[in-house]
Design a protein around this motif. Structure first.
Motif, PDB file in Angstrom:
ATOM      1  N   ALA A 169      35.267  37.046  40.624  1.00 14.41           N
ATOM      2  CA  ALA A 169      36.098  35.842  40.528  1.00 14.41           C
ATOM      3  C   ALA A 169      35.482  34.701  41.333  1.00 14.41           C
ATOM      4  N   GLU A 170      35.034  34.999  42.545  1.00 14.48           N
ATOM      5  CA  GLU A 170      34.451  33.934  43.356  1.00 14.48           C
ATOM      6  C   GLU A 170      33.132  33.449  42.773  1.00 14.48           C
ATOM      7  N   HIS A 171      32.315  34.386  42.304  1.00 13.68           N
ATOM      8  CA  HIS A 171      31.013  33.992  41.770  1.00 13.68           C
ATOM      9  C   HIS A 171      31.167  33.142  40.506  1.00 13.68           C
TER      10      HIS A 171
ATOM     11  N   TYR B  37      49.342  37.236  40.732  1.00 15.09           N
ATOM     12  CA  TYR B  37      47.952  37.239  40.263  1.00 15.09           C
ATOM     13  C   TYR B  37      47.419  35.816  40.134  1.00 15.09           C
ATOM     14  N   ALA B  38      48.264  34.911  39.637  1.00 18.76           N
ATOM     15  CA  ALA B  38      47.818  33.530  39.432  1.00 18.76           C
ATOM     16  C   ALA B  38      47.401  32.887  40.750  1.00 18.76           C
ATOM     17  N   ARG B  39      48.184  33.128  41.813  1.00 14.10           N
ATOM     18  CA  ARG B  39      47.839  32.535  43.112  1.00 14.10           C
ATOM     19  C   ARG B  39      46.479  33.009  43.584  1.00 14.10           C
TER      20      ARG B  39
ATOM     21  N   ALA C 215      43.194  30.600  43.990  1.00 17.11           N
ATOM     22  CA  ALA C 215      42.540  30.464  45.288  1.00 17.11           C
ATOM     23  C   ALA C 215      41.025  30.564  45.161  1.00 17.11           C
ATOM     24  N   PHE C 216      40.564  31.294  44.160  1.00 15.38           N
ATOM     25  CA  PHE C 216      39.131  31.409  43.934  1.00 15.38           C
ATOM     26  C   PHE C 216      38.586  30.280  43.057  1.00 15.38           C
TER      27      PHE C 216
END
Length: 615
Positions: free
Chosen positions: A159-161, A194-196, A200-201
Motif C-alpha cells: 500500500a505504501e509503495h 479499512y478506508a482510514r 493514511a497510506f
C-alpha cells in the motif's frame, strides 16, 4: 451488460463455484460466492483482455490475491469462453490444470501463483510498476483481495509503495465478507476502518455494497478516472451469498456446500451465459535488448576486490548490454553496490526501501511482464521474504536474488547482520540455482550466467575485499566447480566456496610445508552441485573436508553430501561451519573463532590425515 444481465452473470458464477467444489469434494465456494458480483461487473464491463492472446501487451492484468477463491476465477474463465464446462468440473482433480489455488504454470491467464495470503497486492504493485515506468502501456492492474489478508504486513508494504509511486493504474478490490477461516475478521464489516488505513497510506478509497452491481460498476469507473494515486474499492459482502443455509455463517470456510443441488436450485439453476470481454487497445512494448558482444568488467589476478563490488559493476555492464535487465534494492544499494546500476540506468532501477517482501514481490511482478529482475539486499534480510521466494518458485517466476554481507566475515556488525542461513534457505527452494563466487571475475561471469537461467537464482556476495584468483577469461559453467590445487599425492580434499576458498588455499600452503598434499575445490555452484568432481576427489583422496561461512545445516556440507546419495559408498566427510552464535569482532577474528579460517582448516587436516594413518 445492464443491471439484470450482470445479476444473472453473478448468479452463474456462484452456481459454477458451487458445482466445481461439489465435483471436487473440496474447495472454497462460500469465499467465491461473496465476490461473484464484483467479478461479474469487472469481467463484463471493465476488464480489457484478449483470452486468445494472454501475452497481448495491452491486456489488463488481474490478480486473484485471495487464491482460495479459485472456483470463482475458473467460473469466470468459463463465462469468458476460455474453458468449457467439462474442464470446470475437473477442478482439483489429478491431472487438471485447474488447481486448488491458481498458478500460471499451465493456465496462461493467471499472472502469478496465489494462495499464500498477502502476496497478490505486492505482486500487483510490481506489475503496475512495469506498466507505468517501463512498458508505458495503458493497461490496468486489478487485484481482488480478501479482508482476512489485510492483517498481513506485506499488504501495507504494498500500500505504501503503490502510493509513493503514484500507481493510478492499480486498483485493489477488497471483498469484505466479514468471515475468515475460523470466525470473524479483525474489523468485520467496518469498511471505514479499512478506508482510514488505506487513506493514511495515500490511496483513493471507495466504499460500496458489493452485491449492488450498479454501485460496483460506478466504483470501477471512479477508479479508472482517478489520477495520481491508486484506488481501493472496499466492498461489503456476505460469505456464501445467495444460499440461506450458508450465507454469512461461520464454520463453512474451505468446505463444499452440504446440499449442492439444492443450493444450485436456490440460485436459479445452471446457466450458460457467455460474454465477450472487452478487447484491449492496440499496444506495443519494445524491450531494448541490444545485440552484439557483452562487455563485462575485468580484473587482473592479484587485485583485491570485494565480490559485492564486482556484482554492482557486472550488473551495470549487463544492463548496458541488455535493455530488459532491471534492478531492485532494499535501500542498501550503497552496500550491495546496486547503486552502480542505478547511476548507469536510473530508469530501470527500483528503490524498494526497507521492505524486502515488497522487493521480491515487485521482482516477481516485473518478471511476469517479461523483464529480467535482479533484486539485492543483505543475505540475512532475504530470510523475511522467504515465503515470497517460495511462491515465486510455485509461479515459475524467473528472478535473480543477490544476498550481500554473508557470514561472519562481515566482522563487527554482529549476528543480526550476518547471513548464516541463506544457502540452506535458497537450496530448499524448488528448481533454484545457488551460486557463491570467491573473486571478482567469477562474480561477473556468474551475474551474466544468471540471466540465461530459469526459476529462482541466488548469488551470495561478500563484504570484504579478496584477491582475484581467476583470470578474466576463465569460464564458470553453472553446475561446475574449480579444482585449484591437485596432485597424485593428495591425502585430503578441502571443499570451499566464497571467502573460505582463500582460507582453504592458505591452509593448503601450510599443510604442503608440512609434507601433506591437499586438494582444494572451489564449489562456486552450490546448487546444482558438481557431482563428478566431488566423486573423483573422494575416490582419489578418501576424505572430504567442507568449510563454509554458514551454519552447518543445509549449506555447502549438505550440498556435497548430495553427490553421494545415489547408493554408492559415502566417503568420509567432515564439516567446518559456524556452530556458535557470533558476537562483534574483526573479520579475521570472526573466521578464527568460528573455526573456519586457514589455521583451523590446517589443524583439522592434520588430525584427519593422522587418524587416517592410524587406521
Amino acid at each position: 451488460m445492464n443491471t439484470s444481465e450482470l445479476v444473472e452473470l453473478a448468479q452463474q458464477l456462484r452456481v459454477d463455484s458451487v458445482r466445481a467444489s461439489a465435483a471436487a469434494g473440496s474447495g472454497h465456494p462460500t469465499s467465491s460466492m461473496s465476490a461473484a458480483d464484483l467479478t461479474a461487473v469487472l469481467l463484463a464491463n471493465h476488464l480489457r483482455y484478449d483470452f486468445d492472446r494472454p501475452a497481448h501487451p495491452g491486456n489488463d492484468r488481474f490478480v486473484l490475491s485471495k487464491g482460495h477463491a479459485s472456483p470463482l476465477l475458473y467460473a469466470a474463465y468459463k463465462a469468458a469462453g476460455a474453458i468449457e464446462d467439462g474442464e470446470l468440473l475437473t477442478f482439483r482433480k489429478l491431472g487438471s490444470r485447474l488447481e486448488g489455488h491458481p498458478t500460471p504454470r499451465q493456465v496462461p491467464w493467471v499472472e502469478t501463483a496465489t494462495g499464500s495470503l498477502g502476496q497478490g497486492l505486492p505482486i500487483g504493485v510490481g506489475i503496475a510498476l512495469a506498466g507505468k515506468r517501463l512498458d508505458r502501456v495503458g493497461y490496468r492492474v486489478w487485484v481482488l483481495c480478501g479482508d482476512s489478508e489485510l492483517a498481513e504486513g506485506s499488504v501495507w508494504e504494498a500500500a505504501e509503495h503503490a502510493a509513493y509511486e503514484h500507481l493510478d493504474n492499480l486498483t485493489a478490490i477488497v471483498d469484505v465478507n466479514r468471515l475468515g477461516q475460523r470466525g470473524p475478521t479483525r474489523h468485520g464489516h467496518d469498511l471505514d476502518a479499512y478506508a482510514r488505513r488505506f487513506q493514511a497510506f495515500g490511496w483513493h478509497t471507495v466504499e460500496v455494497d458489493g452485491h449492488d452491481v450498479d454501485a460496483v460498476d460506478r466504483a470501477y469507473a471512479e477508479a479508472k478516472s482517478t489520477a495520481g494515486q491508486p484506488t481501493v474499492i472496499l466492498a461489503r459482502t456476505l460469505k456464501g451469498k445467495g444460499v440461506a443455509a450458508v450465507q454469512d455463517r461461520e464454520g463453512l470456510h474451505g468446505k463444499p456446500l452440504p446440499e449442492p443441488d439444492e443450493a444450485v436450485a436456490e440460485l436459479g439453476g445452471e446457466r450458460d451465459i457467455r460474454i465477450h470481454v472487452h478487447e484491449p487497445p492496440a499496444a506495443r512494448v519494445l524491450h531494448a535488448v541490444r545485440a552484439g558482444h557483452l562487455e563485462m568488467p575485468r580484473w587482473e589476478k592479484g587485485e583485491k576486490v570485494a565480490t559485492r563490488n564486482a556484482y554492482g559493476e557486472a550488473l551495470a555492464a549487463l544492463g548496458t548490454g541488455r535493455g530488459d535487465v532491471v534492478a531492485l534494492d532494499g535501500e542498501v544499494g550503497d552496500s550491495t553496490r546496486a547503486e552502480f546500476f542505478a547511476k548507469e540506468h536510473p530508469e530501470r532501477y527500483f528503490e524498494c526501501y526497507i521492505a524486502e517482501q515488497q522487493m521480491v514481490a515487485a521482482a516477481v511482478g516485473l518478471a511476469a511482464r517479461g523483464w529480467l529482475p535482479y533484486a539485492a539486499t543483505f543475505a540475512a534480510f532475504l530470510t523475511r521474504a522467504h515465503d515470497f521466494v517460495r511462491m515465486a518458485s510455485v509461479s515459475g517466476a524467473g528472478i535473480n536474488l543477490v544476498g550481500s554481507h554473508a557470514g561472519v566475515a562481515i566482522g563487527q556488525d554482529g549476528p543480526s547482520q550476518m547471513g548464516l542461513e541463506d544457502l540452506a534457505m535458497m537450496r530448499a527452494v524448488h528448481g533454484s540455482t545457488v551460486l557463491y563466487p570467491c573473486d571478482a571475475n567469477q562474480t561477473a561471469r556468474l551475474v551474466a550466467a544468471m540471466a540465461g537461467l530459469e526459476g529462482v537464482r541466488y548469488l551470495r556476495t561478500s563484504r570484504g575485499e579478496s584477491p582475484v584468483v581467476y583470470g578474466p577469461d576463465e569460464e564458470f559453467p553453472v553446475g561446475g566447480s574449480k579444482v585449484l590445487r591437485a596432485s597424485d599425492r593428495d591425502r585430503l580434499t578441502v571443499v570451499a566456496a566464497g571467502v573460505t576458498v582463500h582460507e582453504a588455499l592458505a591452509a593448503a600452503d601450510a599443510l604442503d610445508r608440512d609434507g601433506i598434499q591437499v586438494r582444494v575445490v572451489d564449489l562456486y555452484s552450490v546448487k546444482p552441485v558438481d557431482r563428478s568432481t566431488l566423486r573423483r576427489a573422494a575416490e582419489d583422496t578418501g576424505c572430504l573436508l567442507t568449510v563454509e561461512d554458514h551454519r552447518e545445516e543445509g549449506g555447502i556440507g549438505d550440498a556435497v553430501l548430495d553427490a553421494f546419495l545415489d547408493g554408492r559408498p559415502v566417503p568420509r566427510l567432515v564439516r567446518l561451519a559456524v556452530r556458535r552464535m557470533p558476537g562483534s569482532a574483526s573479520p579475521d577474528q570472526q573466521l578464527h573463532t568460528a573455526g573456519i579460517d586457514a589455521a583451523s582448516i590446517a589443524a583439522a587436516g592434520k588430525l584427519l590425515v593422522e587418524e587416517a594413518v592410524v587406521r
